[in-house]
Write an enzyme that holds these catalytic residues in place. Sequence first.
Site, PDB file in Angstrom:
ATOM      1  N   SER A 147       0.848  -1.186   0.000  1.00 45.92           N
ATOM      2  CA  SER A 147       0.000   0.000   0.000  1.00 45.92           C
ATOM      3  C   SER A 147       0.882   1.234   0.000  1.00 45.92           C
ATOM      4  O   SER A 147       1.985   1.223   0.560  1.00 45.92           O
ATOM      5  CB  SER A 147      -0.901   0.023   1.243  1.00 45.92           C
ATOM      6  N   TYR A 160      -2.483  -0.401  10.290  1.00 48.76           N
ATOM      7  CA  TYR A 160      -2.439  -0.713   8.858  1.00 48.76           C
ATOM      8  C   TYR A 160      -1.121  -0.248   8.255  1.00 48.76           C
ATOM      9  O   TYR A 160      -0.470  -0.979   7.501  1.00 48.76           O
ATOM     10  CB  TYR A 160      -3.619  -0.047   8.156  1.00 48.76           C
TER      11      TYR A 160
END
Length: 281
Positions: A147, A160
Site C-alpha cells: 500500500s 495498517y
Amino acid sequence: MPHPAIVKDNVAVITGGASGIGFAAAAAFARAGMKVCIADADRERLADAATRLSSVTSATNVMTFAVDVSSAESVRELERAVAAQFGGTDLLMNNAGIQPGSTLFGEPDNWQRVIAVNMWGIINGSRIFAPNMIARGRCGLIINTGSKQGITTPPGDPAYNVSKAGVKAFTEALQHELRNTRDCRVTAHLLIPGFVFTGLTAKGRTEKPAGAWTPEQTVDFMLARLEVGDFYILCPDNDVPRALDEKRMQWAAGDIVENRPPLSRWHPDYADAFTRFVEGK
C-alpha cells in the site's frame, strides 16, 4: 507478450481471492488459461467467486480453499492442497488484507489481527510456497500486495501502516534472496495500489468515487508492469498523478535525511515547505 509465468495451464494461487483486487486477478489469470486457486477466509464468498469464474474458465481449472493466512499451518495446508490438485504453484499472489481502522492506543487485539493478516499472511505465504516454486525450475512470480500507506505512513490508521510498511521491507528482502538463489527463476514484486473501490475501502458507499480505480483497472496495470519487469508496481489514481505520489514518497524519505519531525508533511511548520517541494520551487 504476457509475463512467461502467466500462461495456459500454469497455476496461480491468490489469497484474499474471493473479492476485490484478488478476484479481479483470479479472473484475469483464468482468462489467460491458468489453473486458479482462490483462497479466502470467507467460505460464502469463495462459493460465489467460484460460480462467477465459471463464465471465464472450466470448473476443472478452479479450486477454492478456506485459509487463515495468519496461521502458518493453514497456509501449509493450502500449499499441499494446490500441489495435490494441480501439481504445484507457478504464481502466488499474497493479497489477503484487512483494514478495520486503528488508533495508537486502541485495542491490542485489533493491532495483532491487522498485523497477523496483512504482514504475517504475506510472510507465511512467501516462506511456505517459495521453496517448492523454486524447485519446480520454472519461471514463477510472487506478488505481494502492499500500500502507498506503507511508504508515506499518513496519520489515522497506524496498525495498517505498520503492517504495510512491513510488507514493503519483507518483499524487498524476498526479491534480494530470490535473485541470489542459484538456478532460481522465481521473482518477487510489490503491488502498490492507489485508491481502489473494493469492500475494504467502500465504507458504506455503493457507487465508485470518481477518483478511485476499479479492481480490474488495478490488475490490468499490474499485468502490464509485470510484462516489463517492474518490482515496485506503483499504481496511479484518477485524481493523483504519479508525479505527486513520487513527491510524497520523496518527502517521506527526506524526513530522515533532513532530520525533520516525523510525518512532517502534516506538521504545521512544514506545510508551506511541502507545497513548495511538490511545486518544484
